[in-house]
Design an enzyme around this catalytic site. Sequence first.
Site, mmCIF file in Angstrom:
data_model
loop_
_atom_site.group_PDB
_atom_site.id
_atom_site.type_symbol
_atom_site.label_atom_id
_atom_site.label_comp_id
_atom_site.label_asym_id
_atom_site.label_seq_id
_atom_site.Cartn_x
_atom_site.Cartn_y
_atom_site.Cartn_z
ATOM 1 N N ARG A 91 -10.258 -10.333 3.665
ATOM 2 C CA ARG A 91 -8.775 -9.844 3.094
ATOM 3 C C ARG A 91 -8.236 -11.217 2.819
ATOM 4 N NH1 ARG A 91 -5.547 -6.012 7.014
ATOM 5 N NH2 ARG A 91 -4.795 -8.213 7.488
ATOM 6 N N THR A 109 -4.296 -2.014 -2.570
ATOM 7 C CA THR A 109 -4.936 -1.590 -1.389
ATOM 8 C C THR A 109 -6.356 -2.020 -1.517
ATOM 9 O OG1 THR A 109 -6.202 0.629 -0.647
ATOM 10 C CG2 THR A 109 -4.746 0.856 -2.445
ATOM 11 N N GLY A 147 0.715 -1.119 0.006
ATOM 12 C CA GLY A 147 -0.036 -0.146 -0.205
ATOM 13 C C GLY A 147 0.861 1.246 0.109
ATOM 14 N N ASN A 148 0.071 2.486 0.319
ATOM 15 C CA ASN A 148 0.892 3.814 0.358
ATOM 16 C C ASN A 148 2.285 3.671 1.340
ATOM 17 O OD1 ASN A 148 -0.385 3.300 2.948
ATOM 18 N ND2 ASN A 148 -1.312 5.366 2.849
ATOM 19 N N GLY A 149 2.223 3.085 2.569
ATOM 20 C CA GLY A 149 3.552 2.958 3.103
ATOM 21 C C GLY A 149 4.566 2.051 2.393
ATOM 22 N N THR A 150 4.227 1.003 1.868
ATOM 23 C CA THR A 150 5.249 0.004 1.065
ATOM 24 C C THR A 150 5.797 0.950 -0.073
ATOM 25 O OG1 THR A 150 3.817 -1.653 1.833
ATOM 26 C CG2 THR A 150 5.411 -2.017 0.128
ATOM 27 N N ASP A 198 -8.951 -1.026 -0.138
ATOM 28 C CA ASP A 198 -9.811 0.330 0.173
ATOM 29 C C ASP A 198 -9.956 0.904 -1.082
ATOM 30 O OD1 ASP A 198 -9.564 -0.678 2.663
ATOM 31 O OD2 ASP A 198 -8.349 1.282 3.396
ATOM 32 N N GLU A 206 -14.921 1.283 8.553
ATOM 33 C CA GLU A 206 -13.854 1.406 9.795
ATOM 34 C C GLU A 206 -13.400 2.727 10.236
ATOM 35 O OE1 GLU A 206 -9.962 -0.630 7.781
ATOM 36 O OE2 GLU A 206 -9.985 -0.514 9.840
ATOM 37 N N MET A 213 -11.865 -12.066 7.083
ATOM 38 C CA MET A 213 -12.749 -13.111 6.275
ATOM 39 C C MET A 213 -12.523 -12.563 4.670
ATOM 40 S SD MET A 213 -15.712 -14.552 8.152
ATOM 41 C CE MET A 213 -16.013 -16.064 7.186
HETATM 42 P P1 ATP Z 1 -1.364 -1.427 4.089
HETATM 43 O O1 ATP Z 1 -2.520 -0.442 3.206
HETATM 44 O O2 ATP Z 1 -2.088 -2.979 4.060
HETATM 45 O O3 ATP Z 1 -1.649 -0.665 5.297
HETATM 46 P P2 ATP Z 1 0.969 -0.141 3.667
HETATM 47 O O4 ATP Z 1 1.937 -0.631 2.628
HETATM 48 O O5 ATP Z 1 0.490 0.980 3.724
HETATM 49 O O6 ATP Z 1 -0.016 -1.347 3.517
HETATM 50 P P3 ATP Z 1 2.425 -0.140 5.978
HETATM 51 O O7 ATP Z 1 2.621 -1.339 7.116
HETATM 52 O O8 ATP Z 1 1.992 1.189 6.316
HETATM 53 O O9 ATP Z 1 1.689 -1.062 4.931
HETATM 54 O O10 ATP Z 1 3.907 -0.399 5.384
HETATM 55 C C1 ATP Z 1 4.317 -1.436 4.799
HETATM 56 C C2 ATP Z 1 5.973 -1.313 4.827
HETATM 57 O O11 ATP Z 1 6.463 0.086 4.487
HETATM 58 C C3 ATP Z 1 6.549 -1.270 6.502
HETATM 59 O O12 ATP Z 1 7.475 -2.415 6.316
HETATM 60 C C4 ATP Z 1 7.174 0.010 6.713
HETATM 61 O O13 ATP Z 1 8.318 0.099 7.494
HETATM 62 C C5 ATP Z 1 7.523 0.419 5.204
HETATM 63 N N1 ATP Z 1 7.040 2.017 5.246
HETATM 64 C C6 ATP Z 1 5.986 2.708 5.353
HETATM 65 N N2 ATP Z 1 6.102 4.093 5.311
HETATM 66 C C7 ATP Z 1 7.400 4.274 4.987
HETATM 67 C C8 ATP Z 1 8.294 5.223 4.654
HETATM 68 N N3 ATP Z 1 7.569 6.658 4.541
HETATM 69 N N4 ATP Z 1 9.410 5.004 3.951
HETATM 70 C C9 ATP Z 1 10.148 4.017 4.064
HETATM 71 N N5 ATP Z 1 9.237 2.832 4.525
HETATM 72 C C10 ATP Z 1 8.073 2.991 4.788
HETATM 73 MG MG MG Z 2 -1.314 1.989 4.405
#
Ligand code: ATP
Ligand code: MG
Length: 461
Positions: free
Chosen positions: A387, A231, A202-205, A233, A332, A385
Amino acid sequence: QRDFERRFNIPHITDIFPDADPIPSTFCLKMRTPVMEDFAGGYPSDEEWHGYINKNDRVLLKVIHYSSPTSAGAECIDPNCTWVEQWVHRAGPREKIYFKPEEVKAAIVTCGGLCPGLNDVIRQIVITLEIYGVKKIVGIPFGYRGFSDEGLSEMPLSRKVVQNVHLSGGSLLGVSRGGPSVSDIVDSMEERGINMLFVLGGNGTHAGANAIHNECRRRRMRVAVVGVPKTIDNDILMMDKTFGFDTAVEEAQRAINSAYIEAHSAYHGIGIVKLMGRNSGFIAMHASLASGQIDICLIPEVPFHLHGPLGVLRHLKFLIETKGSAVLCVAEGAGQNFLGRTNATDASGNTVLGDFGVHIQQETKKYFKEIGVHADVKYIDPTYMIRACRANASDGILCTVLGQNAVHGAFAGYSGITVGICNTHYVYFPIPEVISYPRAVDPNSRMWHRCLTSTGQPDFV
Ligand code: ATP
Ligand code: MG
């Protein structure tokens, strides 16, 4: 009005290695040889004809022309402009590639939460890499964590390994949150000789993937980092939809149907279903529209009152009196203002949301008790369920094409990009453009108004 034209640039390997020489693609396009009638003008010779994507091919992001700003409503970015021209790079196989398949070591990593279709994408990336001729393909176990944790060794991948993985949900590689720093990840990539990294998350990844891309550039590594947005969502900017969303809506309907049957079969039954959507109510809105069984849909983007003459609870009483039962669907992230703010964060630093589903269930019970009206409240939270489901047919196709295009993008020499679908065409985006903020349901949009028409709910403010 030309100011409204905008093009997206995507980073290419030649930005840092201007002399990088491409080689003819090893990906064989089995396209029909054209016949004379296909071409109005000159007929291409056999050497000229190939059917690969030209790097200048573009996809128009917005395909609607509004005859006035008023008819554009909230859909137009600028109220004085009735049209917007935004162009995106077309995805697909290029005639020339910037990596020799025998020199490639490709890695795939899945991070964040589960989402239907992860295995489909992994599978298709592996299959497409093999078609290019790549022999070294590995999976990084349990997200970015797999780059640093000793005891987690990389998983060799091949067509044989991934052949049937799409038949079950989850991720073959495992997922996680948190993990090592970007520089540790890049150290590990250098050590392992990884020069193609496919990041599903997702966005974090994606923020992580972009940081990895930048760090690789800083170290002048010849590496392609390509994301596939995950995502459930559906909250990624500019894309028609993201994989897993369709499946989620379909599965959410099952939960809604159960809530409806429970509510309908009980005396003064009220069914409450909590669905995913931290920032955006797309799943709740679409599942409400699809099921036709929802009386009240609450999403984070639209404020509402619980109590008072215009509140949700008063409307529930009205529904019980007039229809005998009611079904609510809450995203949520809705109603967070009714809950005490927790300062808790998860391993990735995301704020842990309060549970509004449980809160509204308790408030509903309390309210009906107070007014002395019998109500039978049932609460369903189908999140895990949903996901864990395998992708449905339409997501299966989306995942397949995204997986293939991720590999085409890497071989074409792009890095710091992500793949998506825009106006039914598959495209490449620069990562920062799509993750700058989450896409949200516009309370002024046609779709939200269609949802309100279908539920029949009033404004709760
Ligand atoms: P989801 O939609 O399921 O939350 P996501 O990709 O947003 O997916 P996160 O748990 O927020 O999930 O982040 C996934 C990975 O990305 C984690 O290992 C986290 O450490 C890394 N990460 C998140 N934000 C950053 C960032 N700004 N810079 C580098 N790595 C990041
Ligand atoms: Mg996220």
